[in-house]
Structure formats: structure tokens, C-alpha cells
Design an enzyme around this catalytic site. Structure first.
Site, short mmCIF file in Angstrom:
data_model
loop_
_atom_site.label_atom_id
_atom_site.label_comp_id
_atom_site.label_asym_id
_atom_site.label_seq_id
_atom_site.Cartn_x
_atom_site.Cartn_y
_atom_site.Cartn_z
N SER A 138 0.87 -1.17 0.00
CA SER A 138 0.00 0.00 0.00
C SER A 138 0.91 1.23 0.00
CB SER A 138 -0.87 -0.02 1.26
OG SER A 138 -1.64 1.15 1.34
N LYS A 164 -1.13 -1.10 -4.39
CA LYS A 164 -2.29 -0.28 -4.01
C LYS A 164 -1.81 1.14 -3.83
CE LYS A 164 -4.68 0.06 0.43
NZ LYS A 164 -5.34 -0.78 1.46
N LYS A 166 -3.05 5.12 -2.72
CA LYS A 166 -4.09 5.87 -2.04
C LYS A 166 -4.54 7.00 -2.94
CE LYS A 166 -4.12 3.82 2.05
NZ LYS A 166 -5.33 3.29 2.71
N ASP A 191 -7.22 2.99 -3.15
CA ASP A 191 -7.96 3.04 -1.89
C ASP A 191 -8.25 4.49 -1.53
OD1 ASP A 191 -9.02 2.70 0.64
OD2 ASP A 191 -7.24 1.76 1.51
N GLU A 216 -11.05 0.54 -3.43
CA GLU A 216 -11.33 0.23 -2.03
C GLU A 216 -12.01 1.40 -1.33
OE1 GLU A 216 -7.82 -1.23 -0.07
OE2 GLU A 216 -8.68 -1.08 1.93
N ASP A 241 -13.63 -1.98 2.98
CA ASP A 241 -12.71 -2.07 4.11
C ASP A 241 -13.49 -1.58 5.34
OD1 ASP A 241 -10.78 -1.50 6.07
OD2 ASP A 241 -9.41 -0.45 4.76
N LYS A 265 -9.54 -6.92 7.95
CA LYS A 265 -8.52 -6.49 8.91
C LYS A 265 -8.87 -7.11 10.25
CE LYS A 265 -7.19 -2.15 6.74
NZ LYS A 265 -7.46 -0.70 6.66
N GLY A 293 -3.92 -4.05 6.17
CA GLY A 293 -2.91 -3.70 7.18
C GLY A 293 -3.21 -2.35 7.79
O1 OSB Z 1 -7.22 1.78 4.49
O2 OSB Z 1 -5.97 0.09 4.28
C1 OSB Z 1 -6.18 1.21 4.76
C2 OSB Z 1 -3.11 2.32 6.73
C3 OSB Z 1 -3.70 3.04 7.74
C4 OSB Z 1 -5.05 3.20 7.74
C5 OSB Z 1 -5.83 2.60 6.74
C6 OSB Z 1 -5.24 1.86 5.74
C7 OSB Z 1 -3.86 1.75 5.72
C8 OSB Z 1 -3.13 1.06 4.67
C9 OSB Z 1 -1.77 0.57 5.05
O3 OSB Z 1 -3.49 0.97 3.52
C10 OSB Z 1 -1.57 -0.87 4.86
C11 OSB Z 1 -0.25 -1.29 5.45
O4 OSB Z 1 0.75 -1.24 4.73
O5 OSB Z 1 -0.21 -1.66 6.65
MG MG Z 2 -8.37 0.63 3.17
#
Ligand code: OSB
Ligand code: MG
Length: 372
Positions: A138, A164, A166, A191, A216, A241, A265, A293
């Protein structure tokens, strides 16, 4: 196997991230993490509270988690005998929400039971469908598009199987277009962490041309019905999510057509028992899942690896190498990713890694031991 909880120890850690991580709700430079250590007969099990430092991903945040653990979760559980870890969520079932906080305790009980039995955690939860789990990364919002392209190149070259990125309003279509131009073949997804509303439907439809694996959580954290309306208008599969906190939510979302993929998660759903139920509900409907994560330390990361061995976790998750997050992890060895873009699951008891107690003590800013 039955066990009695003699003590619960809370550890609060402050650990800087190697790189800042930016989502649509803000930028994180350093993690404030609570570890829950549950003790029975001299054996310790460990769990991680995966909430953020601020209540922006969901309602939870580190400071509140500490208070909830101290005043509600621990008193309800201490001195009790549990027939198995699968019962450990029951003592705090009356608490509304705060699943990441309760999940940190629940996961610690699973680790404890696995260590008492001398079996790997993945075996205790009924996993073991794969010995290597496929990994994605991510990548947060960057200061510039060239920076993002460089980050993606690094991760693709390291072997990660899916990227992924953001997105948020102002950092979406043009950026994805540039990524696709540079990387036409990669498995790519975006995401939004709830940054859009149904008013943005025409804007979001433009993402259909980029062959994304999934989008996402584009809409509000608690909005399943609007996601169903959006999914009906999109070719790109929606992955939920934030919206999915229970197996019941998963059932409802699937029945309404609100998503075609689910990110599970461990913390968000309150621990292993509910994660397994979400997994089973998705599996029964042919909906693929993957493990999300929350910028976890080695403890949460190791739990995510165990979870990812359940059969329905067929898509690469956001479970990646320790070194992407930390200069030094609190477990030994660190989580490593092979050039094939996988993590090899080990057979050690419990969550499978030793704690680096010396380093842990050096990043600990608070500790409290609670007894019956
Ligand atoms: O939405 O998946 C998410 C991190 C913090 C809060 C929300 C998210 C995330 C990530 C990080 O996408 C995933 C990771 O590398 O741990
Ligand atoms: Mg997410």
C-alpha cells in the site's frame, strides 16, 4: 485448552516510520502502538491494537484504546478461566464498537493458547491453506507524481505482486493515468478511505478505463447502501474495508451488491473469531478476500500472516516486509518478503516470531500491569 488470565500487561510504544504514510484523512510520521500481553501460568501471549493515533480511519484511537482496555476489557476478563481463545471476545461483547481495541486483547488470547499448546497460531485458527502468502504493498499519497512512480518501481522490482495506491479528490484520475502509462501491466488498485460521496459518481466512473483490480472504500465508512448504488454504476469491482466490521455486515454488503471483494482487517472486525466468520461468509458467496494492514509492528504483522493462511485469502494482501515500515522491528527475525513477492509462513509456536524485548523496552513510553 482452558487457561486462566492471571495478568494483562499493556505496553505503549512510540516508533517512527521509515517513510511518512498519507491517506485521504491525513499523514502519519510515527506510530503510537499498544501491545496487549496476556499472562497465564507464566506464559505470555501478545496482541496489537491496530487503531490509529487519531479517530480518523474509524472512531478508535490509541489514547482511548488504553482507557478502554484498562477500565473495561481487562477487568471483565481477569481471573476468568477461558475454555479456549475463541471465547475471549465474549467478556467484552457488551462494549459497542472499539473492535480494534477489543481485537488486540482477543488476538493476544489466541497467541497465548497457541503457545500453551505449542502449536503455530495459523494452525490453531484453522489456517494452513498455504505455506507462502502472496504480498502486495500500500503506497500512500506522495508530494509529487514522479515520487509515486519511483516508489512503485521500487516495490515492483522487489517482487510485490500488487500495488495499491491511495487516492483522494485532487489526487486520483490524473495520477492513476500517469501510473498506468508507466506500468501498463501491473495489478493495480486504489484506496480512497471514504473520501467521496455518491455525488462523485460520474467522476469515479472515469476510473473504469484504468483496469483497476478494485477500488477500495470510496464512500463513507458506515455506508453500505450507497456503495451498492455505486457498484451498480461501475465496472471496477468495489472492495469494502471500513464498512465491514462483522460477518453480518459482510452478508448484507454481499446481498446488496455493495462489493465484489472484501478486505479483512483483524482489528477492524474485533479479532480472529469474527475475522474467520467474515472469511466464511465471503467464501460461501464466492467473494475473494485479502488481509488489510494498519501499519502494524511485527506483532500485528505476524498475526496478519497467520490470518492470511485461511483458504479464502486468495488475493495479495497489504502484509509486507518489516523494513518498509521500521528501521528496527520489535520482533526477531523481521518479516521478510521473497523475490517472488511472498512471505514464507513458519512453524514456530504462537505467532511465530520472538519479541526483541530489548528494543521493545527502548521504544516503550508507558506500561501498566493489571491483575484481578
Ligand atoms: O485503508 O488500508 C487502509 C493504513 C492506515 C489506515 C488505513 C489503511 C492503511 C493502509 C496501510 O493501507 C496498509 C499497510 O501497509 O499496513
Ligand atoms: Mg483501506
Amino acid at each position: 485448552m482452558a487457561f486462566k488470565l492471571d495478568a494483562i500487561r499493556l505496553h505503549r510504544l512510540e516508533i517512527p516510520l521509515v517513510n511518512f504514510f498519507e491517506t485521504s484523512f491525513g499523514r502519519t510520521y510515527s506510530r503510537s502502538i499498544i501491545l496487549v500481553e496476556v499472562v497465564s501460568d507464566g506464559v505470555s501471549g501478545w496482541g496489537e491494537v491496530t487503531c490509529g493515533e487519531h479517530p480518523f480511519y474509524n472512531e478508535e484511537w490509541t489514547e482511548a484504546a488504553w482507557l478502554l482496555l484498562k477500565h473495561y476489557v481487562a477487568p471483565a476478563a481477569l481471573g476468568r478461566t477461558l475454555a479456549s481463545a475463541s471465547e475471549s471476545g465474549a467478556s467484552s461483547a457488551g462494549i459497542k464498537g472499539h473492535r480494534m481495541t477489543r481485537g488486540g486483547f482477543e488476538a493476544a488470547c489466541w497467541d497465548l493458547e497457541a503457545r500453551i499448546q505449542g502449536v503455530p497460531l495459523w494452525q490453531l485458527i484453522g489456517g494452513g491453506a498455504r505455506k507462502e502468502i502472496p504480498c502486495g504493498v500500500s503506497i500512500g499519497i506522495q508530494d509529487s507524481v514522479p515520487q509515486l512512480l519511483e516508489k512503485i518501481r521500487t516495490e515492483v522490482e522487489a517482487g510485490y505482486r500488487r500495488i495499491k495506491m491511495k487516492i483522494k479528490p485532487g489526487w486520483d484520475i490524473d495520477v492513476i493515468c500517469a501510473v498506468r502509462r508507466e506500468f501498463p501491466e501491473i495489478l493495480l488498485m486504489a484506496d480512497a478511505n471514504s473520501a467521496y460521496t455518491l455525488h462523485d459518481i460520474d467522476h469515479l466512473k472515469r476510473l473504469d478505463e484504468f483496469d483497476l483490480m478494485m477500488m477500495e472504500q470510496p464512500l463513507a465508512h458506515d455506508e453500505i447502501i450507497d456503495h451498492a448504488a455505486l457498484q451498480a454504476a461501475l465496472k471496477t469491482p468495489i472492495c469494502l474495508d471500513e464498512c465491514i466490521r462483522t460477518a453480518h455486515h459482510a452478508e448484507q454488503a454481499i446481498q446488496l451488491g455493495a462489493c465484489r471483494i472484501i478486505n479483512i482487517k483483524l482489528g477492524r472486525v474485533g479479532g480472529f473469531a469474527e475475522a474467520k466468520r467474515v472469511h466464511d461468509a465471503a467464501h460461501a458467496h464466492g467473494i475473494p478476500v485479502w488481509c488489510g494492514g494498519m501499519l502494524e509492528s511485527g506483532v500485528g504483522r505476524a498475526h496478519n500472516i497467520a490470518l492470511s493462511t485461511l483458504p479464502g485469502f486468495v488475493l495479495p494482501g497489504d502484509v509486507s516486509a518489516s523494513k518498509r515500515y521500521w528501521k528496527r522491528d520489535i520482533i526477531d527475525p523481521w518479516v521478510e518478503v521473497t523475490p517472488r513477492g511472498t512471505i514464507v509462513v513458519n512453524d514456530q509456536p504462537g505467532f511465530g516470531y520472538a519479541l526483541d524485548l530489548e528494543f521493545l523496552a527502548s521504544v516503550r513510553v508507558a506500561q501498566e500491569t493489571l491483575r484481578p
